[in-house]
Design an enzyme around this catalytic site. Structure first.
Site, PDB file in Angstrom:
ATOM      1  N   PHE A   1     -41.384  42.287  41.289  1.00 48.47           N
ATOM      2  CA  PHE A   1     -41.136  42.286  39.833  1.00 48.47           C
ATOM      3  C   PHE A   1     -39.650  42.071  39.579  1.00 48.47           C
ATOM      4  O   PHE A   1     -38.996  42.801  38.858  1.00 48.47           O
ATOM      5  CB  PHE A   1     -41.647  43.581  39.190  1.00 48.47           C
ATOM      6  CG  PHE A   1     -41.925  43.427  37.713  1.00 48.47           C
ATOM      7  CD1 PHE A   1     -42.791  42.436  37.261  1.00 48.47           C
ATOM      8  CD2 PHE A   1     -41.316  44.258  36.788  1.00 48.47           C
ATOM      9  CE1 PHE A   1     -43.045  42.275  35.905  1.00 48.47           C
ATOM     10  CE2 PHE A   1     -41.557  44.111  35.428  1.00 48.47           C
ATOM     11  CZ  PHE A   1     -42.421  43.121  34.995  1.00 48.47           C
TER      12      PHE A   1
ATOM     13  N   ARG B   1     -36.574  38.736  39.085  1.00 43.46           N
ATOM     14  CA  ARG B   1     -36.275  37.755  38.022  1.00 43.46           C
ATOM     15  C   ARG B   1     -37.431  36.788  37.759  1.00 43.46           C
ATOM     16  O   ARG B   1     -37.866  36.617  36.605  1.00 43.46           O
ATOM     17  CB  ARG B   1     -35.019  36.965  38.417  1.00 43.46           C
ATOM     18  CG  ARG B   1     -33.725  37.745  38.341  1.00 43.46           C
ATOM     19  CD  ARG B   1     -32.589  36.934  38.929  1.00 43.46           C
ATOM     20  NE  ARG B   1     -32.778  36.764  40.359  1.00 43.46           N
ATOM     21  CZ  ARG B   1     -32.001  37.313  41.298  1.00 43.46           C
ATOM     22  NH1 ARG B   1     -30.952  38.020  40.956  1.00 43.46           N
ATOM     23  NH2 ARG B   1     -32.235  37.134  42.576  1.00 43.46           N
TER      24      ARG B   1
ATOM     25  N   ARG C   1     -42.805  46.281  44.979  1.00 44.73           N
ATOM     26  CA  ARG C   1     -42.278  46.076  46.334  1.00 44.73           C
ATOM     27  C   ARG C   1     -43.401  46.227  47.341  1.00 44.73           C
ATOM     28  O   ARG C   1     -43.393  47.126  48.174  1.00 44.73           O
ATOM     29  CB  ARG C   1     -41.176  47.102  46.595  1.00 44.73           C
ATOM     30  CG  ARG C   1     -40.030  46.546  47.405  1.00 44.73           C
ATOM     31  CD  ARG C   1     -38.966  47.601  47.624  1.00 44.73           C
ATOM     32  NE  ARG C   1     -38.264  47.324  48.841  1.00 44.73           N
ATOM     33  CZ  ARG C   1     -37.217  46.520  48.934  1.00 44.73           C
ATOM     34  NH1 ARG C   1     -36.740  45.942  47.869  1.00 44.73           N
ATOM     35  NH2 ARG C   1     -36.645  46.309  50.097  1.00 44.73           N
TER      36      ARG C   1
ATOM     37  N   THR D   1     -45.156  30.656  44.868  1.00 47.18           N
ATOM     38  CA  THR D   1     -43.906  29.919  44.639  1.00 47.18           C
ATOM     39  C   THR D   1     -42.755  30.623  45.357  1.00 47.18           C
ATOM     40  O   THR D   1     -41.590  30.327  45.093  1.00 47.18           O
ATOM     41  CB  THR D   1     -43.553  29.842  43.131  1.00 47.18           C
ATOM     42  OG1 THR D   1     -43.448  31.174  42.620  1.00 47.18           O
ATOM     43  CG2 THR D   1     -44.573  29.062  42.334  1.00 47.18           C
TER      44      THR D   1
ATOM     45  N   ARG E   1     -42.168  31.977  49.272  1.00 42.37           N
ATOM     46  CA  ARG E   1     -41.894  31.291  50.530  1.00 42.37           C
ATOM     47  C   ARG E   1     -43.212  31.194  51.289  1.00 42.37           C
ATOM     48  O   ARG E   1     -44.016  32.139  51.286  1.00 42.37           O
ATOM     49  CB  ARG E   1     -40.875  32.060  51.383  1.00 42.37           C
ATOM     50  CG  ARG E   1     -39.431  31.910  50.949  1.00 42.37           C
ATOM     51  CD  ARG E   1     -38.865  30.514  51.222  1.00 42.37           C
ATOM     52  NE  ARG E   1     -37.451  30.418  50.883  1.00 42.37           N
ATOM     53  CZ  ARG E   1     -36.976  30.011  49.699  1.00 42.37           C
ATOM     54  NH1 ARG E   1     -37.806  29.659  48.730  1.00 42.37           N
ATOM     55  NH2 ARG E   1     -35.675  29.936  49.489  1.00 42.37           N
TER      56      ARG E   1
ATOM     57  N   GLU F   1     -43.013  24.224  56.388  1.00 44.23           N
ATOM     58  CA  GLU F   1     -42.640  23.031  55.610  1.00 44.23           C
ATOM     59  C   GLU F   1     -41.881  22.027  56.468  1.00 44.23           C
ATOM     60  O   GLU F   1     -41.020  22.441  57.255  1.00 44.23           O
ATOM     61  CB  GLU F   1     -41.735  23.441  54.434  1.00 44.23           C
ATOM     62  CG  GLU F   1     -42.450  24.153  53.336  1.00 44.23           C
ATOM     63  CD  GLU F   1     -41.536  24.557  52.184  1.00 44.23           C
ATOM     64  OE1 GLU F   1     -41.949  25.454  51.437  1.00 44.23           O
ATOM     65  OE2 GLU F   1     -40.433  23.998  52.032  1.00 44.23           O
TER      66      GLU F   1
ATOM     67  N   HIS G   1     -42.423  22.003  47.067  1.00 42.87           N
ATOM     68  CA  HIS G   1     -41.294  22.935  46.897  1.00 42.87           C
ATOM     69  C   HIS G   1     -40.348  22.451  45.783  1.00 42.87           C
ATOM     70  O   HIS G   1     -39.172  22.164  46.036  1.00 42.87           O
ATOM     71  CB  HIS G   1     -40.542  23.121  48.223  1.00 42.87           C
ATOM     72  CG  HIS G   1     -39.765  24.408  48.267  1.00 42.87           C
ATOM     73  ND1 HIS G   1     -39.529  25.100  49.419  1.00 42.87           N
ATOM     74  CD2 HIS G   1     -39.152  25.136  47.286  1.00 42.87           C
ATOM     75  CE1 HIS G   1     -38.815  26.180  49.169  1.00 42.87           C
ATOM     76  NE2 HIS G   1     -38.566  26.225  47.864  1.00 42.87           N
TER      77      HIS G   1
HETATM   78  N1  LIG Z   1     -40.437  27.656  44.872  1.00 37.91           N
HETATM   79  C1  LIG Z   1     -39.144  27.560  44.658  1.00 37.91           C
HETATM   80  O1  LIG Z   1     -38.590  26.470  44.532  1.00 37.91           O
HETATM   81  C2  LIG Z   1     -38.336  28.797  44.541  1.00 37.91           C
HETATM   82  C3  LIG Z   1     -38.638  29.909  45.285  1.00 37.91           C
HETATM   83  N2  LIG Z   1     -37.903  31.060  45.157  1.00 37.91           N
HETATM   84  C4  LIG Z   1     -38.301  32.251  45.914  1.00 37.91           C
HETATM   85  O2  LIG Z   1     -38.543  33.304  44.997  1.00 37.91           O
HETATM   86  C5  LIG Z   1     -37.997  34.500  45.526  1.00 37.91           C
HETATM   87  C6  LIG Z   1     -37.749  35.496  44.418  1.00 37.91           C
HETATM   88  O3  LIG Z   1     -36.660  35.076  43.621  1.00 37.91           O
HETATM   89  P1  LIG Z   1     -36.067  36.032  42.485  1.00 37.91           P
HETATM   90  O4  LIG Z   1     -37.150  36.453  41.569  1.00 37.91           O
HETATM   91  O5  LIG Z   1     -34.877  35.374  41.928  1.00 37.91           O
HETATM   92  O6  LIG Z   1     -35.637  37.292  43.374  1.00 37.91           O
HETATM   93  P2  LIG Z   1     -35.424  38.810  42.934  1.00 37.91           P
HETATM   94  O7  LIG Z   1     -34.571  39.419  43.970  1.00 37.91           O
HETATM   95  O8  LIG Z   1     -34.991  38.870  41.501  1.00 37.91           O
HETATM   96  O9  LIG Z   1     -36.908  39.421  43.013  1.00 37.91           O
HETATM   97  C7  LIG Z   1     -37.532  39.742  44.218  1.00 37.91           C
HETATM   98  C8  LIG Z   1     -38.484  40.890  43.993  1.00 37.91           C
HETATM   99  O10 LIG Z   1     -39.204  41.137  45.190  1.00 37.91           O
HETATM  100  C9  LIG Z   1     -39.229  42.544  45.402  1.00 37.91           C
HETATM  101  N3  LIG Z   1     -39.557  42.839  46.789  1.00 37.91           N
HETATM  102  C10 LIG Z   1     -40.783  43.126  47.211  1.00 37.91           C
HETATM  103  N4  LIG Z   1     -40.826  43.367  48.495  1.00 37.91           N
HETATM  104  C11 LIG Z   1     -39.595  43.235  48.948  1.00 37.91           C
HETATM  105  C12 LIG Z   1     -39.014  43.377  50.220  1.00 37.91           C
HETATM  106  N5  LIG Z   1     -39.735  43.710  51.275  1.00 37.91           N
HETATM  107  N6  LIG Z   1     -37.713  43.145  50.339  1.00 37.91           N
HETATM  108  C13 LIG Z   1     -36.962  42.817  49.270  1.00 37.91           C
HETATM  109  N7  LIG Z   1     -37.470  42.676  48.012  1.00 37.91           N
HETATM  110  C14 LIG Z   1     -38.766  42.885  47.865  1.00 37.91           C
HETATM  111  C15 LIG Z   1     -37.889  43.024  44.894  1.00 37.91           C
HETATM  112  O11 LIG Z   1     -37.939  44.406  44.648  1.00 37.91           O
HETATM  113  C16 LIG Z   1     -37.790  42.205  43.624  1.00 37.91           C
HETATM  114  O12 LIG Z   1     -38.520  42.811  42.589  1.00 37.91           O
HETATM  115  C17 LIG Z   1     -36.752  34.029  46.295  1.00 37.91           C
HETATM  116  O13 LIG Z   1     -36.374  34.958  47.294  1.00 37.91           O
HETATM  117  C18 LIG Z   1     -37.201  32.714  46.876  1.00 37.91           C
HETATM  118  O14 LIG Z   1     -37.737  32.909  48.155  1.00 37.91           O
HETATM  119  C19 LIG Z   1     -36.842  31.122  44.313  1.00 37.91           C
HETATM  120  C20 LIG Z   1     -36.479  30.026  43.561  1.00 37.91           C
HETATM  121  C21 LIG Z   1     -37.175  28.752  43.632  1.00 37.91           C
HETATM  122  O1  LIG Z   2     -36.630  27.871  46.980  1.00 32.80           O
HETATM  123  C1  LIG Z   2     -35.621  27.784  46.385  1.00 32.80           C
HETATM  124  C2  LIG Z   2     -34.634  28.808  46.276  1.00 32.80           C
HETATM  125  O2  LIG Z   2     -33.664  28.595  45.520  1.00 32.80           O
HETATM  126  O3  LIG Z   2     -34.759  29.851  46.932  1.00 32.80           O
END
Ligand SMILES: NC(=O)C1=CN([C@@H]2O[C@H](COP(=O)(O)OP(=O)(O)OC[C@H]3O[C@@H](n4cnc5c(N)ncnc54)[C@H](O)[C@@H]3O)[C@@H](O)[C@H]2O)C=CC1
Ligand SMILES: O=CC(=O)O
Length: 329
Positions: free
Chosen positions: A153, A155, A176, A241, A243, A272, A290
């Site tokens: 939960f 961004r 989490r 979306t 990994r 990938e 991706h």
């Molecule tokens: N498909 C794409 O092109 C994209 C993929 N992503 C992926 O989305 C992921 C999330 O991005 P954001 O929402 O910006 O990150 P964020 O850090 O704001 O949110 C991650 C959430 O996962 C939770 N979480 C659950 N289990 C966890 C664990 N074991 N360790 C750490 N955190 C844990 C965190 O508490 C947090 O609520 C990125 O890490 C990236 O892998 C991000 C951008 C683009």
């Molecule tokens: O998957 C893309 C990222 O910014 O992380």
């Protein structure tokens, strides 16, 4: 001598211009293989390396690296061994925030695209098989009223929740997984009273759409495996979306083939750009290459942030978006 930046793959403007204004820039003509990148990092020629999420920056590479930092052109940094970087006094930067809405748009697109069978529908028209409106042509399922379960939960999950609420979905989340801690109303902010926190097992069992928004790390690798898939509703759809390795992709193919779950919308894959055997042949999937953050504006903002991170690191400052805080030697 001034700063020297190594850019492993050309990034959009204003990234390269910002770097050029701050020092010398070497852009590699093609993505480097592991040995090439390790050699360049160890050469002592570069202050900072600006990496892509495809570049593997692991503990052995970091042990030999003679750079001040690594600026990753991504918010996810699972390609970098951050603990090893911290031990070696190497700063890591990333690009959070600017890609949140674009990635949530792709999560919502995958929810709608799988629910309404958009790939099958498009193919039918292109194949000349659309013979006119029919009462039972390509019936999908309702998104409004369906339960969206969010794993994580942060961004992007929150931005997806915002969209899903607009589509009339019931939103539940597990912050989490597989562990849980209660999220206070204060932390919920705008979502207080609109979304509900549930334990991971309930999230898995109650979701019509289960959407993954956790970073990839040792706790989340294969978070969704055969056992988890077996607990999902038979008409549920998995959206990823985050990994690829968060899902056991071979197990997913098996579950989709045998009707354990109904469909999947994937922007990321376990290995990938390769797909698990059989995935591409399954009609009940929407598969994207991706492209979560792939808008002109977002990629340009990511370029700006990653350049600013790199410049700050080169100048001995804390980058605007630091992932770690190495203890100075
Ligand atoms: N498909 C794409 O092109 C994209 C993929 N992503 C992926 O989305 C992921 C999330 O991005 P954001 O929402 O910006 O990150 P964020 O850090 O704001 O949110 C991650 C959430 O996962 C939770 N979480 C659950 N289990 C966890 C664990 N074991 N360790 C750490 N955190 C844990 C965190 O508490 C947090 O609520 C990125 O890490 C990236 O892998 C991000 C951008 C683009
Ligand atoms: O998957 C893309 C990222 O910014 O992380």
């Amino acid at each position: 001598m001034g700063n020297h930046f190594l850019v492993t793959t050309a990034i959009p403007e204003p990234g390269l211009q910002l770097l050029s204004d701050a020092g010398r820039v070497t852009v590699l003509p093609e993505p480097p293989d592991y040995g090439t990148l390790a050699g360049l990092c160890a050469s002592g020629d570069f202050d900072v390396v600006l990496t892509q999420l495809r570049d593997v920056v692991d503990a052995p590479l970091l042990a030999g690296a003679r750079v001040k930092g690594v600026s990753n052109y991504a918010v996810g940094y699972n390609n970098i061994d951050v603990d090893a970087a911290t031990r070696h006094g190497i700063l890591i930067g990333n690009t959070p925030g600017v890609l949140t809405d674009a990635t949530a748009d792709i999560a919502m697109l995958l929810i709608l695209g799988t629910a309404r069978r958009v790939v099958e529908a498009d193919r039918l028209v292109r194949d000349g098989k659309f013979l006119g409106w029919e009462p039972e042509l390509l019936l999908g399922r309702d998104v409004s009223g369906a339960v969206l379960g969010l794993a994580g939960f942060g961004r992007i999950a929150r931005a997806t929740a915002r969209r899903a609420l607009g589509f009339g979905m019931d939103v539940i989340f597990s912050p989490r997984p597989p562990g849980d801690r209660p999220v206070s109303d204060e932390e919920l902010g705008e979502f207080a009273g609109k979304v509900r926190q549930v334990p991971w097992t309930e999230l898995v069992e109650s979701s019509d759409f289960l959407s993954l928004h956790v970073p990839l790390n040792e706790q989340t690798r294969h978070l969704v495996d055969a056992r988890v898939l077996a607990r999902m509703k038979p008409d549920a759809i998995l959206i990823n979306t985050a990994r690829g390795p968060v899902v056991d992709e071979a197990a997913l193919v098996g579950a989709l083939r045998t009707g354990v779950i109904a469909g999947a919308g994937l922007d990321v894959f376990e290995d990938e750009p390769r797909l698990a055997a059989g995935l591409a042949e399954l009609p009940n999937t929407v598969l994207l290459p991706h492209v979560g953050s792939a808008t002109v504006r977002v990629r340009s903002e990511m370029a700006r942030l990653s350049a600013l991170n790199a410049i700050a690191i080169a100048e001995g400052l804390t980058p605007p978006h630091a992932v770690n805080q190495p203890i100075p030697a």
